[in-house]
Design a protein around this motif. Structure first.
Motif, PDB file in Angstrom:
ATOM      1  N   ASN A  72       0.857  -1.194   0.000  1.00 22.68           N
ATOM      2  CA  ASN A  72       0.000   0.000   0.000  1.00 22.68           C
ATOM      3  C   ASN A  72       0.894   1.246   0.000  1.00 22.68           C
ATOM      4  O   ASN A  72       2.094   1.142   0.281  1.00 22.68           O
ATOM      5  CB  ASN A  72      -0.878  -0.035   1.242  1.00 22.68           C
ATOM      6  CG  ASN A  72      -0.037   0.123   2.489  1.00 22.68           C
ATOM      7  OD1 ASN A  72       0.202   1.232   2.964  1.00 22.68           O
ATOM      8  ND2 ASN A  72       0.495  -0.975   3.003  1.00 22.68           N
ATOM      9  N   PRO A  73       0.317   2.453  -0.273  1.00 21.76           N
ATOM     10  CA  PRO A  73       1.158   3.649  -0.382  1.00 21.76           C
ATOM     11  C   PRO A  73       2.051   3.909   0.832  1.00 21.76           C
ATOM     12  O   PRO A  73       3.243   4.189   0.676  1.00 21.76           O
ATOM     13  CB  PRO A  73       0.142   4.784  -0.562  1.00 21.76           C
ATOM     14  CG  PRO A  73      -1.067   4.136  -1.112  1.00 21.76           C
ATOM     15  CD  PRO A  73      -1.088   2.729  -0.610  1.00 21.76           C
ATOM     16  N   TYR A  74       1.504   3.794   2.029  1.00 20.34           N
ATOM     17  CA  TYR A  74       2.339   4.059   3.212  1.00 20.34           C
ATOM     18  C   TYR A  74       3.496   3.066   3.280  1.00 20.34           C
ATOM     19  O   TYR A  74       4.666   3.447   3.406  1.00 20.34           O
ATOM     20  CB  TYR A  74       1.490   3.990   4.499  1.00 20.34           C
ATOM     21  CG  TYR A  74       2.333   4.045   5.749  1.00 20.34           C
ATOM     22  CD1 TYR A  74       2.874   5.246   6.179  1.00 20.34           C
ATOM     23  CD2 TYR A  74       2.621   2.873   6.463  1.00 20.34           C
ATOM     24  CE1 TYR A  74       3.689   5.289   7.299  1.00 20.34           C
ATOM     25  CE2 TYR A  74       3.431   2.914   7.589  1.00 20.34           C
ATOM     26  CZ  TYR A  74       3.964   4.126   8.006  1.00 20.34           C
ATOM     27  OH  TYR A  74       4.773   4.163   9.115  1.00 20.34           O
ATOM     28  N   GLY A  75       3.179   1.777   3.155  1.00 19.90           N
ATOM     29  CA  GLY A  75       4.204   0.744   3.207  1.00 19.90           C
ATOM     30  C   GLY A  75       5.226   0.933   2.094  1.00 19.90           C
ATOM     31  O   GLY A  75       6.426   0.730   2.283  1.00 19.90           O
ATOM     32  N   GLY A 223      -2.015  10.923  -7.465  1.00 17.24           N
ATOM     33  CA  GLY A 223      -1.624  11.838  -6.400  1.00 17.24           C
ATOM     34  C   GLY A 223      -1.907  11.335  -5.000  1.00 17.24           C
ATOM     35  O   GLY A 223      -1.522  11.972  -4.025  1.00 17.24           O
ATOM     36  N   MET A 224      -2.596  10.213  -4.877  1.00 14.36           N
ATOM     37  CA  MET A 224      -2.863   9.705  -3.524  1.00 14.36           C
ATOM     38  C   MET A 224      -2.509   8.234  -3.386  1.00 14.36           C
ATOM     39  O   MET A 224      -2.782   7.618  -2.368  1.00 14.36           O
ATOM     40  CB  MET A 224      -4.319   9.914  -3.132  1.00 14.36           C
ATOM     41  CG  MET A 224      -5.313   9.357  -4.110  1.00 14.36           C
ATOM     42  SD  MET A 224      -6.894   8.986  -3.366  1.00 14.36           S
ATOM     43  CE  MET A 224      -6.641   7.266  -2.928  1.00 14.36           C
ATOM     44  N   GLY A 225      -1.913   7.653  -4.431  1.00  9.72           N
ATOM     45  CA  GLY A 225      -1.460   6.276  -4.283  1.00  9.72           C
ATOM     46  C   GLY A 225      -2.463   5.204  -4.681  1.00  9.72           C
ATOM     47  O   GLY A 225      -2.242   4.031  -4.404  1.00  9.72           O
ATOM     48  N   ALA A 226      -3.561   5.605  -5.331  1.00  8.79           N
ATOM     49  CA  ALA A 226      -4.496   4.586  -5.818  1.00  8.79           C
ATOM     50  C   ALA A 226      -3.774   3.679  -6.812  1.00  8.79           C
ATOM     51  O   ALA A 226      -3.968   2.463  -6.821  1.00  8.79           O
ATOM     52  CB  ALA A 226      -5.712   5.236  -6.475  1.00  8.79           C
ATOM     53  N   LEU A 227      -2.917   4.277  -7.628  1.00 12.51           N
ATOM     54  CA  LEU A 227      -2.218   3.460  -8.622  1.00 12.51           C
ATOM     55  C   LEU A 227      -0.967   2.806  -8.057  1.00 12.51           C
ATOM     56  O   LEU A 227      -0.455   1.855  -8.630  1.00 12.51           O
ATOM     57  CB  LEU A 227      -1.935   4.274  -9.876  1.00 12.51           C
ATOM     58  CG  LEU A 227      -3.244   4.520 -10.641  1.00 12.51           C
ATOM     59  CD1 LEU A 227      -3.081   5.569 -11.713  1.00 12.51           C
ATOM     60  CD2 LEU A 227      -3.782   3.234 -11.245  1.00 12.51           C
ATOM     61  N   LEU A 319     -11.884   2.915  -2.199  1.00 14.24           N
ATOM     62  CA  LEU A 319     -11.966   2.115  -0.976  1.00 14.24           C
ATOM     63  C   LEU A 319     -10.767   1.174  -0.865  1.00 14.24           C
ATOM     64  O   LEU A 319     -10.289   0.889   0.232  1.00 14.24           O
ATOM     65  CB  LEU A 319     -13.286   1.322  -0.957  1.00 14.24           C
ATOM     66  CG  LEU A 319     -13.543   0.478   0.292  1.00 14.24           C
ATOM     67  CD1 LEU A 319     -13.533   1.331   1.557  1.00 14.24           C
ATOM     68  CD2 LEU A 319     -14.883  -0.266   0.190  1.00 14.24           C
ATOM     69  N   GLU A 320     -10.273   0.697  -1.999  1.00 17.90           N
ATOM     70  CA  GLU A 320      -9.175  -0.273  -1.974  1.00 17.90           C
ATOM     71  C   GLU A 320      -7.906   0.303  -1.319  1.00 17.90           C
ATOM     72  O   GLU A 320      -7.136  -0.436  -0.721  1.00 17.90           O
ATOM     73  CB  GLU A 320      -8.886  -0.767  -3.399  1.00 17.90           C
ATOM     74  CG  GLU A 320      -7.738  -1.761  -3.541  1.00 17.90           C
ATOM     75  CD  GLU A 320      -7.932  -3.080  -2.769  1.00 17.90           C
ATOM     76  OE1 GLU A 320      -9.086  -3.414  -2.453  1.00 17.90           O
ATOM     77  OE2 GLU A 320      -6.928  -3.739  -2.477  1.00 17.90           O
ATOM     78  N   VAL A 321      -7.701   1.617  -1.420  1.00 14.37           N
ATOM     79  CA  VAL A 321      -6.476   2.205  -0.867  1.00 14.37           C
ATOM     80  C   VAL A 321      -6.416   2.056   0.668  1.00 14.37           C
ATOM     81  O   VAL A 321      -5.477   1.447   1.190  1.00 14.37           O
ATOM     82  CB  VAL A 321      -6.298   3.667  -1.319  1.00 14.37           C
ATOM     83  CG1 VAL A 321      -5.077   4.295  -0.668  1.00 14.37           C
ATOM     84  CG2 VAL A 321      -6.163   3.726  -2.837  1.00 14.37           C
ATOM     85  N   PRO A 322      -7.411   2.563   1.419  1.00 19.87           N
ATOM     86  CA  PRO A 322      -7.364   2.310   2.866  1.00 19.87           C
ATOM     87  C   PRO A 322      -7.465   0.827   3.222  1.00 19.87           C
ATOM     88  O   PRO A 322      -6.870   0.402   4.214  1.00 19.87           O
ATOM     89  CB  PRO A 322      -8.558   3.098   3.421  1.00 19.87           C
ATOM     90  CG  PRO A 322      -9.313   3.625   2.275  1.00 19.87           C
ATOM     91  CD  PRO A 322      -8.471   3.533   1.059  1.00 19.87           C
TER      92      PRO A 322
END
Ligand code: TRP
Length: 458
Positions: A72-75, A223-227, A319-322
């Motif tokens: 995920n984006p944070y990881g 811009g928010m890590g969905a991709l 929703l998949e991002v969180p």
């Protein structure tokens, strides 16, 4: 590939899901009204430059970061560097939360309009405010939409997201083509096309430029890590660069075609294209009404079904991002993550639902930049128009100066043997290192000054 978290079956699966994420209310609801509000064709030209020159390299970087880390984006940011850079991922996950909270409300309106259209009890006289202030109706419609989203996401990457994208996207294209053909046969269709396609460059201002850039980020789901998240489900032997090109092209094509459908409809009745967010929810229903008791519900129903299909594959990606964050970082089972997060996001969305007239406090929520804003617009201004370009800026800085273009190239060369030394490699590296940070950074500052503080630049 890490196994437990899921992956797409193949290239087509990824492209369908990523294009599904990109194609949404942003293309069919927002893009046409931004064109209408910003002078027509000149806006379209600037928008296309933003999408292909500035956003495409960022899309490639996001997917590469995701695939490299399978997280995920944070990881992803913390794995490639340090906890400090993880803040980009945290803000991204938060944006997913907040964007979905209002996006689901608008999707709920589309769903409600669809049901009223096909039931034949749609009443134009009741108008937009009449529909959006109906508390129980809205609660029901947006809750249904969130439940549908959660059901798809809880099915997992292949059996949920990929499977439904492969069903909904072709259906969407079929409805769109049908509606365009119909719209082009109407009287006055040509004046709509003219407004849409013949640029008048004297109408360009700072606002045109930052609106086009924000719109491109929103529409391409950047811009928010969905991709980053979707990229983490892509296998190592696939060509990221060409997949990203197809996704960018599909998204801009659908936005473009949405204009080819909507402007002829609007000009057919001699209406104004500058109605703002009401273009689709106020102006168009008025047009459908004039089509009589058979064609009206048919064309109107098809239109709002199209809008629902487009929105659904987008709410799924939001929703998949969180959810990916909770699964990777908190070790929650997917189903628990989906239902807990969907419930919280739905509750955060309630003030947005009440902000189109139902509750005065949320309707006239706050003043900035010289006018009063409702709650939904505030959330959209902050989390989408401002934070997505800021996220894009940070992602390009991160890729170029922390992760380094050398590593980007190495990742992109997997699945694309001729990548190193090619023109496209040079283009992506130059854009991501110099042009994107410079232009996106400046436009971000101009957005903040003009939109939030009220200082007009040009
Ligand atoms: N791109 C979608 C649209 O145009 C909205 C969307 C889905 C989105 N996922 C996103 C926007 C992630 C920003 C980030 O409607």
């Amino acid at each position: 590939m890490s196994t437990g978290r899921g992956s797409f079956t193949n290239r087509l699966g990824f492209i369908a899901a990523a294009a599904g994420s990109a194609v949404g209310l942003g293309n069919i609801w927002r893009f046409p009204y931004e064109v209408g509000n910003n002078g027509g064709a000149a806006f379209v030209v600037i928008y296309l430059c933003c999408a292909f020159l500035l956003c495409f390299p960022i899309m490639v970087s996001e997917i590469a970061i995701g695939r490299r880390t399978t997280l995920n984006p944070y990881g992803a940011f913390t794995t490639l560097s340090s906890k400090r850079w993880g803040i980009i991922g945290v803000v991204g996950v938060l944006c997913g939360f907040m964007i979905l909270s209002f996006y689901n409300v608008v999707a709920g309106w589309a769903f409600g309009y669809f049901l009223h259209m096909v039931a034949g009890d749609f009443d134009v006289a009741k108008d937009f405010v009449g529909y959006t202030t109906d508390f129980w109706d809205n609660l029901f419609f947006s809750m249904t939409f969130m439940v549908a989203t959660a059901l798809i996401v809880s099915g997992g990457v292949q059996k949920g997201i990929e499977k439904w994208s492969k069903i909904l996207m072709p259906a969407l294209v079929a409805i769109l083509v049908f509606l365009i053909i119909y719209a082009l046969t109407l009287n006055n269709a040509w004046s709509g096309i003219e407004f849409y396609l013949i640029p008048k460059f004297d109408q360009i201002s700072a606002r045109t430029v930052y609106t086009a850039l924000s719109q491109a980020f929103f529409s391409l789901s950047l811009g928010m890590g969905a991709l980053i998240t979707y990229g983490s489900y892509v296998s190592k032997n696939e060509n990221i660069v060409s997949s990203a090109a197809i996704v960018t092209l599909s998204d801009t094509t659908v936005a473009f075609l949405a204009g080819m459908m909507i402007f002829p409809l609007v000009f057919f009745q001699g209406l104004q294209p500058s109605a703002g967010p009401g273009l689709v929810f106020v102006t168009l229903p008025g047009v459908f009404e004039t089509m009589g008791p058979v064609m009206g519900p048919l064309i109107g129903g098809a239109f709002f079904l199209l809008l629902c299909f487009a929105a659904l594959t987008s709410t799924v990606s939001l929703l998949e991002v969180p959810v990916a964050y909770a699964v990777d970082e908190r070790k929650w089972p997917r189903k628990k993550a989906v239902w807990v997060l969907a419930t919280i996001i739905f509750i955060i969305g309630l003030p947005s639902m009440f902000s189109t007239g139902a509750v005065d406090f949320f309707t006239n929520f706050i003043r900035y930049g010289g006018s009063t804003h409702d709650f939904l617009s505030v959330v959209s201004d902050v989390f989408s128009d401002a934070l997505l370009p800021l996220g894009g800026f940070m992602i390009s800085i991160f890729t170029a100066y922390r992760w380094k273009t050398l590593n980007l190239s190495e990742e992109l060369a997997m699945g694309y043997p001729g990548y190193k030394g090619s023109f496209i490699e040079m283009f992506i590296n130059v854009m991501i290192s110099f042009v994107c940070p410079l232009i996106i950074g400046s436009v971000f500052i101009i957005t903040v000054l003009q939109k939030f503080i009220g200082i007009t630049i040009f």
